[in-house]
Design a protein around this motif. Structure first.
Motif, mmCIF file in Angstrom:
data_model
loop_
_atom_site.group_PDB
_atom_site.id
_atom_site.type_symbol
_atom_site.label_atom_id
_atom_site.label_comp_id
_atom_site.label_asym_id
_atom_site.label_seq_id
_atom_site.Cartn_x
_atom_site.Cartn_y
_atom_site.Cartn_z
ATOM 1 N N GLU A 125 39.986 41.024 41.050
ATOM 2 C CA GLU A 125 39.934 41.899 42.229
ATOM 3 C C GLU A 125 41.184 42.777 42.281
ATOM 4 O OE1 GLU A 125 38.760 43.984 44.480
ATOM 5 O OE2 GLU A 125 37.446 42.331 45.118
ATOM 6 N N THR A 126 41.008 44.041 42.709
ATOM 7 C CA THR A 126 42.132 44.977 42.817
ATOM 8 C C THR A 126 42.203 45.617 44.193
ATOM 9 O OG1 THR A 126 40.775 46.801 41.966
ATOM 10 C CG2 THR A 126 42.025 45.516 40.353
ATOM 11 N N VAL A 178 42.913 32.035 32.081
ATOM 12 C CA VAL A 178 43.275 31.396 33.346
ATOM 13 C C VAL A 178 42.356 31.909 34.460
ATOM 14 C CG1 VAL A 178 45.097 31.153 35.080
ATOM 15 C CG2 VAL A 178 45.659 31.033 32.634
ATOM 16 N N HIS A 179 42.114 33.215 34.458
ATOM 17 C CA HIS A 179 41.226 33.804 35.464
ATOM 18 C C HIS A 179 39.816 33.235 35.331
ATOM 19 C CE1 HIS A 179 38.450 36.914 37.057
ATOM 20 N NE2 HIS A 179 39.385 37.087 37.966
ATOM 21 N N ALA A 180 39.289 33.177 34.104
ATOM 22 C CA ALA A 180 37.927 32.675 33.893
ATOM 23 C C ALA A 180 37.820 31.199 34.279
ATOM 24 C CB ALA A 180 37.521 32.881 32.434
ATOM 25 N N LYS A 181 38.822 30.421 33.912
ATOM 26 C CA LYS A 181 38.811 28.998 34.260
ATOM 27 C C LYS A 181 38.852 28.803 35.770
ATOM 28 C CE LYS A 181 41.308 24.641 33.477
ATOM 29 N NZ LYS A 181 42.492 24.008 32.846
ATOM 30 N N ALA A 211 36.521 28.749 42.118
ATOM 31 C CA ALA A 211 35.780 29.683 42.963
ATOM 32 C C ALA A 211 34.295 29.331 43.048
ATOM 33 C CB ALA A 211 35.954 31.114 42.439
ATOM 34 N N LEU A 212 33.679 29.003 41.907
ATOM 35 C CA LEU A 212 32.245 28.701 41.913
ATOM 36 C C LEU A 212 31.924 27.443 42.713
ATOM 37 C CD1 LEU A 212 29.484 29.614 40.931
ATOM 38 C CD2 LEU A 212 29.848 28.255 38.846
ATOM 39 N N PRO A 251 44.072 29.924 46.383
ATOM 40 C CA PRO A 251 44.181 31.285 45.829
ATOM 41 C C PRO A 251 44.720 31.277 44.394
ATOM 42 C CG PRO A 251 45.952 30.866 47.393
ATOM 43 C CD PRO A 251 45.018 29.688 47.486
ATOM 44 N N LEU A 252 44.217 32.191 43.599
ATOM 45 C CA LEU A 252 44.712 32.337 42.226
ATOM 46 C C LEU A 252 46.061 33.043 42.213
ATOM 47 C CD1 LEU A 252 44.379 32.254 39.138
ATOM 48 C CD2 LEU A 252 43.022 34.356 39.313
ATOM 49 N N TYR A 253 46.214 34.049 43.093
ATOM 50 C CA TYR A 253 47.456 34.828 43.123
ATOM 51 C C TYR A 253 48.275 34.464 44.348
ATOM 52 C CZ TYR A 253 44.372 37.701 40.214
ATOM 53 O OH TYR A 253 43.486 38.136 39.268
#
Length: 570
Positions: free
Chosen positions: A501-502, A520-523, A529-530, A548-550
C-alpha cells in the motif's frame, strides 16, 4: 536564493516534524493557518495546480480517444482493405478468403499503437525528459498524437494504416510515461492520488468521447471509419497549446540544479511561500540522498538498476504487477473490440456501437468515485475489492452467450454484465496502475521506471490486441470470457502477495515502504493479513487484531529529524 534563507529555515523546521508545526515559534499565525488548511481544506489549491491537472486530463483523453477510434473502425476498414475477418450468415464465407489469417492482420494493425509505445515511445521518454523537461516531452508526444491520426484517415492499404498506428504509439508511450509523473511531482501528498488518478478518469472520458465520435459519423458512408480514426486529433490540439502555460515540474528543475526556478514553480503550485519552501527543502534533501546512494548514472545503468538495487527492484516488481493486471483483467477486450463482441452476440452494427457507447459511459461515470476512495481506502484495498467482482461479472457475461440468440435476454444480459464489469473496473484497476507507478520510484529512476511500467502495460495490450480475434474464434465468446475471468483471479493473487500500500505517503517516505523485502511482505499477507481478514469478515469477530507490517511514522520522522539537524550543522 540568499534572500530566501529565513523562509527556507522555516520550511526546514516544518519538514523536521510536520505534525508539530503548531509549536514552531518562528511561524506566524497566517503560516500556521495555511498548514492547518492542508488537512482541513485539502482541495483548496492554487489555480495553476488545477490548470496543470486539467492539462494532464486532456493528455489522458487523447489516450482514450486514440484507443476507441479503432473500435468502431474495425467494423469497416478490414472490408475496405480486402482483409475481412468475419462474415454474415447468410450468405456465409466468401470463397478464397482466409478469415483466420485476416483475423491476425486485423489484430496486428490494432496492436500498432501498443507495439510503438512498448518498444519506442516509452523508452524515448527518459532522454526526452532529460533534455526537454516534462512539458517539452508532453509537447513532443502531442505532435505525434496529432499528425499520426490524420495520416491514418488517409491510408490506402492496411500496411500504411499499421505504420501510422505505430507512429501514434510513439506519442502515446512518451505521453503515458510522462504525464502521470508530471502530475505526481506537482501535486501535494494529501491529494496526489485523487489528482493523479485523473489520468485514468479522463482516459475513460476520452474512451467515451471516442465512442460518441464513432456514433456521430456512423451514417456518413464509406469514409466513416476514416473519420472515426482521424477524430482523435481533436483533443490533441488543446494539449499542444496548453502545455506551455503550465509550470514545469519543480523536481525536474532541482534535478538540473535550477533551485530558483524550482521555487518559482512551487510558488505557483502551493498556497503560500512557506509551503513552497518546505517542499523545496524536501525535494532537495531527497535528491541529495539519492545522489549519495546511487551516484552518477546514465540511461542504461538506470535501467539495469531497476532490477539490481533492492529498493528500486521492489518498486519495479510492484508496478509490473499492477500494470500486467490491467491487461489480465480483460477491460481492453471490451475497449478494443466491444463492437466486434456485440456483433458476435447478434447485434447490428448500429446496435453494437450504441452498446459500446453505453460501456464508455459507465466506464467514465464510475471512475469519479475513485477521486475520493483512492486516498481513503487506498490503492491496494481498491484492487483487492474490485478484482473478485470483475472475475464473476466477466464470467457471467460469457455464460450469457449460451442463451439462445433469438431471446431478447441474450444481448441484454451480455451488455448488462459487461456494464457491471466496467462499473467495478473504473474505480479500481482503472486508476490505480498509473497512479501507483508514478509514485513508487525514487526520483533518480522515475522516468525510466515509469517507462518500464507503461511499456509493460502497453506491450501486453499489444499481445491482447493481436491475440483476441483469434481467441474469439478458437475459444468462442464463452471460452474467451471465461479465460479472462480466470486471469482476474490470478491477478488478484499476485496483487495480494506483491503490491504494498502507498496511500497518502509522500514520494520521499515511500523509500521506507519499499525497504521491506518482498518475501517479508508476502509472508505477512499470508500468515497475518489473510487470517485476520477471515476472522474479521467471515467469522465476524470484531475483536480480531492485525499487527501492522510498517511502524512507519516514527521511522520516517526520525530520518527527517536527523536530516534537518545535519543540514543545519552545515
Amino acid at each position: 536564493m540568499v534572500e530566501m534563507i529565513p523562509l527556507l529555515k522555516k520550511g526546514a523546521l516544518v519538514a523536521q516534524d510536520p505534525p508539530a508545526f503548531e509549536q514552531i515559534a518562528e511561524l506566524d499565525e497566517a503560516e500556521r493557518d495555511a498548514l492547518r488548511n492542508e488537512v482541513l481544506h485539502k482541495w483548496r489549491q492554487p489555480l495553476a495546480l488545477y490548470f496543470t491537472v486539467i492539462l494532464c486530463s486532456i493528455g489522458a483523453a487523447v489516450q482514450g480517444w486514440d484507443q476507441t477510434g479503432s473500435n468502431g473502425a474495425n467494423l469497416s476498414w478490414p472490408d475496405d482493405f480486402g482483409v475481412p475477418d468475419s462474415y454474415s450468415t447468410p450468405p456465409g464465407p466468401a470463397p478464397g478468403v482466409n478469415y483466420q489469417t485476416n483475423s491476425w492482420i486485423v489484430g496486428v494493425v490494432n496492436s500498432g499503437p501498443y507495439i510503438g509505445s512498448a518498444f519506442i515511445g516509452c523508452w524515448c521518454s527518459d532522454p526526452l525528459n532529460a533534455f526537454f523537461g516534462r512539458r517539452g516531452t508532453i509537447f513532443f508526444a502531442a505532435v505525434f498524437c496529432f499528425l499520426s491520426v490524420i495520416g491514418s484517415a488517409f491510408t490506402q492499404t492496411w500496411p500504411q494504416l499499421f505504420v501510422t498506428r505505430l507512429l501514434l504509439g510513439v506519442g502515446m508511450g512518451a505521453k503515458a510515461s510522462t504525464v502521470p509523473i508530471y502530475a505526481a511531482e506537482n501535486c501535494p501528498a494529501a491529494i496526489r492520488g485523487g489528482l493523479v488518478m485523473s489520468w485514468q478518469m479522463w482516459t475513460a472520458f476520452g474512451i467515451f468521447l471516442g465512442f460518441c465520435a464513432n456514433l456521430a459519423v456512423y451514417n456518413v458512408g464509406a469514409i466513416a471509419w476514416r473519420l472515426q480514426l482521424g477524430s482523435a486529433m481533436i483533443p490533441a490540439i488543446p494539449l499542444l497549446i496548453g502545455v506551455y502555460f503550465c509550470p514545469e515540474s519543480p523536481r525536474w528543475y532541482i534535478k538540473k540544479g535550477r533551485q530558483a526556478d524550482a521555487y518559482r514553480s512551487l510558488c505557483r503550485l502551493r498556497n503560500t511561500p512557506l509551503q513552497a519552501a518546505r517542499d523545496l527543502y524536501y525535494i532537495h534533501a531527497q535528491i541529495q540522498e539519492e545522489a549519495d546512494i546511487i551516484g552518477k548514472s546514465n540511461y542504461i545503468t538506470r535501467f539495469i538498476e531497476l532490477f539490481t538495487i533492492p529498493r528500486v527492484r521492489r518498486a519495479t516488481g510492484a508496478s509490473f504487477t499492477v500494470m500486467l493486471a490491467q491487461q489480465m483483467c480483460g477491460i481492453n477486450i471490451i475497449a478494443f473490440y466491444s463492437s466486434t463482441v456485440f456483433v458476435n452476440a447478434g447485434a447490428s452494427n448500429l446496435t453494437a456501437l450504441l452498446a459500446s457507447f453505453g460501456f464508455g459511459l459507465v466506464n467514465f461515470v464510475f471512475a469519479w468515485p475513485a477521486i475520493w476512495t483512492i486516498d481513503t481506502w487506498g490503492r491496494r484495498a481498491l484492487l483487492l475489492f474490485t478484482f473478485p467482482n470483475m472475475a464473476w461479472t466477466l464470467l457471467a457475461a460469457g455464460l450469457c452467450f449460451i442463451i439462445p440468440e433469438h431471446s431478447t435476454a441474450h444481448l441484454g444480459l451480455i451488455a448488462f454484465f459487461i456494464f457491471v464489469f466496467a462499473a467495478f473496473y473504473s474505480p479500481g484497476e482503472g486508476p490505480v496502475p498509473f497512479t501507483y507507478s508514478a509514485e513508487v520510484f525514487p526520483l533518480s529512476h522515475r522516468e525510466v521506471g515509469m517507462a518500464w511500467a507503461v511499456a509493460t502495460c502497453l506491450f501486453w495490450a499489444a499481445v491482447l490486441s493481436i491475440s483476441f480475434p483469434r481467441i474469439l474464434i478458437a475459444f468462442h465468446p464463452v471460452g474467451a470470457f471465461a479465460f479472462y475471468a480466470g486471469l482476474n483471479v490470478t491477478a488478484l493473487c499476485l496483487i495480494f502477495l506483491f503490491v504494498p500500500e502507498t496511500k497518502q505517503r509522500t514520494l520521499e517516505e515511500l523509500d521506507y515502504v519499499f525497504a521491506v523485502p518482498t518475501r517479508v511482505h508476502a509472508k505477512y499477507q499470508l500468515t497475518k493479513a489473510l487470517p485476520w481478514w477471515f476472522k474479521r469478515y467471515v467469522l465476524f469477530r470484531k475483536n480480531a487484531k492485525l499487527e501492522p507490517l510498517y511502524h512507519f511514522d516514527s521511522a520516517v520522522a526520525a530520518d527527517q529529524k536527523m536530516a534537518v539537524l545535519n543540514d543545519m550543522k552545515h
